[in-house]
Write an enzyme that holds these catalytic residues in place. Sequence first.
Site, mmCIF file in Angstrom:
data_model
loop_
_atom_site.group_PDB
_atom_site.id
_atom_site.type_symbol
_atom_site.label_atom_id
_atom_site.label_comp_id
_atom_site.label_asym_id
_atom_site.label_seq_id
_atom_site.Cartn_x
_atom_site.Cartn_y
_atom_site.Cartn_z
ATOM 1 C CG ASP A 39 -0.249 -0.496 2.465
ATOM 2 O OD1 ASP A 39 0.928 -0.127 2.690
ATOM 3 O OD2 ASP A 39 -0.870 -1.270 3.206
ATOM 4 C CG ASP A 41 1.202 4.450 4.343
ATOM 5 O OD1 ASP A 41 -0.015 4.213 4.182
ATOM 6 O OD2 ASP A 41 1.976 3.656 4.898
ATOM 7 C CG ASP A 115 9.713 1.155 12.512
ATOM 8 O OD1 ASP A 115 9.969 1.752 11.435
ATOM 9 O OD2 ASP A 115 8.980 0.143 12.569
HETATM 10 P P1 ATP Z 1 4.548 -3.655 5.509
HETATM 11 O O1 ATP Z 1 5.109 -3.881 4.159
HETATM 12 O O2 ATP Z 1 4.492 -4.866 6.342
HETATM 13 O O3 ATP Z 1 3.269 -2.865 5.491
HETATM 14 P P2 ATP Z 1 5.601 -1.228 6.542
HETATM 15 O O4 ATP Z 1 6.992 -0.772 6.904
HETATM 16 O O5 ATP Z 1 4.915 -0.491 5.463
HETATM 17 O O6 ATP Z 1 5.670 -2.755 6.237
HETATM 18 P P3 ATP Z 1 3.388 -0.469 8.180
HETATM 19 O O7 ATP Z 1 2.891 -1.105 9.429
HETATM 20 O O8 ATP Z 1 2.517 -0.424 6.984
HETATM 21 O O9 ATP Z 1 4.768 -1.184 7.864
HETATM 22 O O10 ATP Z 1 3.833 0.999 8.588
HETATM 23 C C1 ATP Z 1 4.104 2.017 7.645
HETATM 24 C C2 ATP Z 1 5.241 2.909 8.163
HETATM 25 O O11 ATP Z 1 4.877 3.483 9.438
HETATM 26 C C3 ATP Z 1 6.536 2.182 8.431
HETATM 27 O O12 ATP Z 1 7.307 2.050 7.262
HETATM 28 C C4 ATP Z 1 7.182 3.071 9.472
HETATM 29 O O13 ATP Z 1 7.753 4.206 8.879
HETATM 30 C C5 ATP Z 1 6.005 3.510 10.299
HETATM 31 N N1 ATP Z 1 5.738 2.620 11.437
HETATM 32 C C6 ATP Z 1 4.895 1.548 11.459
HETATM 33 N N2 ATP Z 1 4.866 0.974 12.666
HETATM 34 C C7 ATP Z 1 5.691 1.680 13.449
HETATM 35 C C8 ATP Z 1 6.073 1.614 14.821
HETATM 36 N N3 ATP Z 1 5.588 0.665 15.603
HETATM 37 N N4 ATP Z 1 6.918 2.546 15.276
HETATM 38 C C9 ATP Z 1 7.414 3.515 14.478
HETATM 39 N N5 ATP Z 1 7.088 3.645 13.205
HETATM 40 C C10 ATP Z 1 6.240 2.748 12.671
HETATM 41 MG MG MG Z 2 2.822 -0.783 4.813
#
Ligand code: ATP
Ligand code: MG
Length: 436
Positions: A39, A41, A115
Site C-alpha cells: 500500500d 502512504d 522506527d
Molecule cells: P509492511 O510492508 O508490512 O506494510 P511497513 O513498513 O509499510 O511494512 P506499516 O505497518 O505499513 O509497515 O507501517 C508504515 C510505516 O509506518 C513504516 O514504514 C514506518 O515508517 C512507520 N511505522 C509503522 N509501525 C511503526 C512503529 N511501531 N513505530 C514507528 N514507526 C512505525
Molecule cells: Mg505498509
Amino acid sequence: MTEREFAINVVKRLQQEGYQARWAGGCVRDELLGLVPKDYDVATDARPEQVRQLFRRTIAVGMSFGVVEVIGPREGDRNLVVQVATFRSDVGYSDGRHPDTVVFSSPKEDALRRDFTINGMFFDPLRDELIDYVGGRDDLRNKILRAIGDPHQRFAEDKLRLLRAVRIATRFELEIEPATAAAIRGMADQIGVVSAERIADELRKLLTDRHRVRGVRLLDEFELIKPLLPELPPLKNFPHQQGLDLWSHTIRTLEHLPADASFPLALAALLHEIGRATLTEAQTLAERKAGALVASIADRLRLSNAETERMVWLIENQHALQNAPKSRPSKLKKLFIHPGITELLALYRAEALADGTDAHDVAFCEQLLQTWTENDINPPPLLRGDDLIALGLKPGPLFKEILDTVRDAQLDCTIRAKAEAIALAKRILSDREWHT
Ligand code: ATP
Ligand code: MG
C-alpha cells in the site's frame, strides 16, 4: 488505474493546493528495492480536516493521529485507497506501546518518529526526489536494519518494534546493526506488553516469509522465543536422534517447508515437537496432548478459528501418514478429503527430510491422490441416517458407530451396494443386541 497511479494523483492534488505532500515509509523502501508496495502512504503538512475537504470520498480513520483514508476509483472488487497522514511527532508512550498523544510537526520530525532508517524515507513522485533525513538509503544499500535515534529509547517507547525489527530484517535479509541488536536483546522480555493480536500479526508475517528459518533463529538469538512461546525452550537439549536435540530437528523441519508455506503449516512445524518435550507416554497420547497444547497457544495468540483448526489438525495428524502403504484405504481417504491434506503432506515430508529418512510415505500418498478420483475418495454414502431411522433406530452413539463402520467399509471397498450396507448395519445391530 493502479494503486500507484492513484497515490501519485493524491500527491498531485495536495501539491496543487499548495501543500507539501510525498510518499512515506514502507512504500518508499519497497520502491527503492524494486518491489511492489502493498500500500502507499502519503505524508503531508495539510491538516486532516483540510485533506477531507480536498477529496470527494474520505474516511476519518484516526483524526487525532492525523490519518485520513482517501478512497479512489473502483478496481476489480475493491476501491483504491491511500492513507494520508499529517506530519507529526508522537509523544508520551507511557504504556510502552502507543503514544499518549501526537502533535503535528515538520517532515523531519515525522521521519524521526518512525522506527527504522529504511522505513523513515520520503519520496516525491512528481519531482522524482528522495527525501532522506535518516540515512535510510545507505542502510538499505548496505542491507542494514538500524533504529532511528537511540535504539534503547525507541524500543522502550514501543515494544512492538522489537518484533518488527526481527520481521523486517528477516524479510529483507538485513543485518541488524550492533547497537540496535543489543537494545533488542536487552528488552526482549518486555515483549509481553504488546497485545496478542499484534504479536500474532508479526509472527504470521515472519513465519510465512520464505526466510522464516532466519527469523526463528533471530528470535532465538535475541531471547524473544521464551516470552513469546515458552513451550519451545524445553526442546533444547532434549535428545532426538544422532546427537541432535528436538530444537535442531525443529529448525531442520522448518528448513524443508515449501517457501510459500501457510501460517498454520509453519506454526505447526515450529510447534510439532512440544508434546514430546513435555511427555513420555505413548505417541497417540502425545499427539492428542500436543493438539490440546497447540490449541491453547492458538487461543493465547487469539488466532482465527480457521487458523487454529488447521494447525491443531496438522499436529494431531502429524504421524497419520506413517506406513501409508500399509494403511487401510478408509483411513487415508478420510485424510485426503480434508482441505489441509497438502499442508499435512508438506509437514510430513519436511520432517522426513529433516531426519534424513525416506519420504516414500509421502510419495505413495501423492501417487494415490493422483490415481484416486474425487468419487473414490469421497463417494456418496451408501447408508444415511434416514436409512437407520427406517430400520427403527434412534440417533445416538450406536447410531453414529454404525454409520461410521459402514462408511469405513464403503471407503475400503468391502461393500459396494446399498443392500450390503443395510445388511452390515443389521449385523452390527444384532451383534450389539446379542451382547447387551
Ligand atoms: P509492511 O510492508 O508490512 O506494510 P511497513 O513498513 O509499510 O511494512 P506499516 O505497518 O505499513 O509497515 O507501517 C508504515 C510505516 O509506518 C513504516 O514504514 C514506518 O515508517 C512507520 N511505522 C509503522 N509501525 C511503526 C512503529 N511501531 N513505530 C514507528 N514507526 C512505525
Ligand atoms: Mg505498509
